[in-house]
Design an enzyme around this catalytic site. Structure first.
Site, PDB file in Angstrom:
ATOM      1  N   HIS A  28      -5.016  -4.989  -1.622  1.00 32.65           N
ATOM      2  CA  HIS A  28      -5.304  -4.599  -0.238  1.00 32.65           C
ATOM      3  C   HIS A  28      -5.688  -3.118  -0.160  1.00 32.65           C
ATOM      4  CE1 HIS A  28      -2.894  -8.200   1.607  1.00 32.65           C
ATOM      5  NE2 HIS A  28      -3.953  -8.570   0.952  1.00 32.65           N
ATOM      6  N   THR A  72       6.886 -12.351  -1.244  1.00 36.15           N
ATOM      7  CA  THR A  72       5.721 -12.736  -0.446  1.00 36.15           C
ATOM      8  C   THR A  72       5.859 -14.201  -0.056  1.00 36.15           C
ATOM      9  OG1 THR A  72       3.334 -13.170  -0.475  1.00 36.15           O
ATOM     10  CG2 THR A  72       4.423 -13.020  -2.616  1.00 36.15           C
ATOM     11  N   CYS A  98     -13.842  16.038   5.033  1.00 29.14           N
ATOM     12  CA  CYS A  98     -14.880  16.020   4.005  1.00 29.14           C
ATOM     13  C   CYS A  98     -15.436  17.432   3.829  1.00 29.14           C
ATOM     14  CB  CYS A  98     -15.993  15.068   4.424  1.00 29.14           C
ATOM     15  SG  CYS A  98     -17.403  15.120   3.297  1.00 29.14           S
ATOM     16  N   ILE A 129       0.842  -1.204   0.000  1.00 31.71           N
ATOM     17  CA  ILE A 129       0.000   0.000   0.000  1.00 31.71           C
ATOM     18  C   ILE A 129       0.874   1.249   0.000  1.00 31.71           C
ATOM     19  CG2 ILE A 129      -2.031  -1.051   1.075  1.00 31.71           C
ATOM     20  CD1 ILE A 129      -0.968   0.059   3.784  1.00 31.71           C
ATOM     21  N   CYS A 152     -14.974   9.908   1.821  1.00 32.60           N
ATOM     22  CA  CYS A 152     -15.779  10.096   3.018  1.00 32.60           C
ATOM     23  C   CYS A 152     -16.639   8.858   3.230  1.00 32.60           C
ATOM     24  CB  CYS A 152     -16.654  11.336   2.907  1.00 32.60           C
ATOM     25  SG  CYS A 152     -17.650  11.588   4.398  1.00 32.60           S
TER      26      CYS A 152
END
Ligand code: ZN
Length: 247
Positions: A120, A194, A153, A104, A128
């Site tokens: 992921h 991995t 937001c 990520i 929001c």
């Protein structure tokens, strides 16, 4: 031996890659479960498992941003590793069709890869949880977080959530579907950094194998598919430095 790998890649008609934490740690990014992983860090302001827990986020989203400021939002300070760079180059030359990643950290994109499927989730978008149609790109969110604030937001004023999949949330359905399709049509999958212990990421090379494709594994720990890999290496940095030289 690297030449053998490069020949495999060049000879494949549809080559994809699956990347995990081992690819990120080469860029100095800490993994979650490893020996020096975030989940074992007593210095962290909160239990790392809770940083990505949707229940905690809903109760107090500021905790995530305070904890993640130094390892999600510091992309400017992170360098793509030789693995990210070579994968991007392989894509440019038409040898690599897609990257499926568990990471990520946006480093594949930073290195120049365009077809990146983030199973992921990803911090590239913040949204929001309460209002439809609100979205803030990573760069804008990062600037706010690095200045000590929280992305809010514009409609309801609540703190936005990154589109990273938190514990307690479903994985992104569209990304998973795309990843499965890429894996199935690959006649070669590079399985990189991995240990294939987290599902459904771990299923991706199995889809490739079931479709009659081959897998290459580069990982410093054993995986349950090692015996089925057509080539197997331990050291990611060594293998990709070697590939960079023969490219
Ligand atoms: Zn809102």
């Amino acid at each position: 031996m690297i030449k053998e790998l490069f020949e495999k890649i060049k000879g494949a008609s549809y080559c994809s890659a699956l990347t995990g934490a081992g690819v990120s740690t080469l860029s100095g990014i800490r993994d979650f479960r490893g020996k020096n992983g975030l989940y074992n860090d007593p210095a962290l302001s909160m239990d790392a498992e809770k940083i990505f827990d949707i229940g905690y986020f809903v109760k107090d989203p500021s905790l995530y941003y305070k904890a993640a400021a130094s390892f999600i939002y510091d992309l400017d300070d992170k360098e793509a590793s030789v693995v990210h760079i070579v994968l991007a180059e392989l894509e440019k030359r038409g040898y690599l069709k897609a990257i499926i990643t568990q990471n990520i950290d946006l480093l594949h994109q930073k290195a120049g890869s365009s077809r990146v499927i983030e199973i992921h989730g990803s911090p590239k978008v913040h949204y929001c949880m309460y209002c439809e149609g609100v979205s803030l790109p990573f760069e804008e969110a990062a600037a706010i977080v690095k200045a000590g604030g929280f992305p809010l937001c514009p409609k309801c004023g609540k703190i936005l959530k990154p589109a990273i999949t938190f514990f307690g949330e479903n994985l992104p359905a569209l990304a998973l579907k795309e990843a499965g399709e890429e894996a199935q049509k690959s006649d070669l999958m590079l399985v990189l950094g991995t240990s294939l212990t987290v599902f459904p990421a771990a299923s991706m090379p199995e889809y490739t194998l079931r479709g009659g494709g081959e897998i290459v594994i580069v990982n410093n720990m054993p995986t349950h598919l090692d015996g089925l890999a057509v080539l197997h290496y331990n050291d990611l940095e060594e293998v990709f430095s070697g590939l960079k030289d023969v490219l």
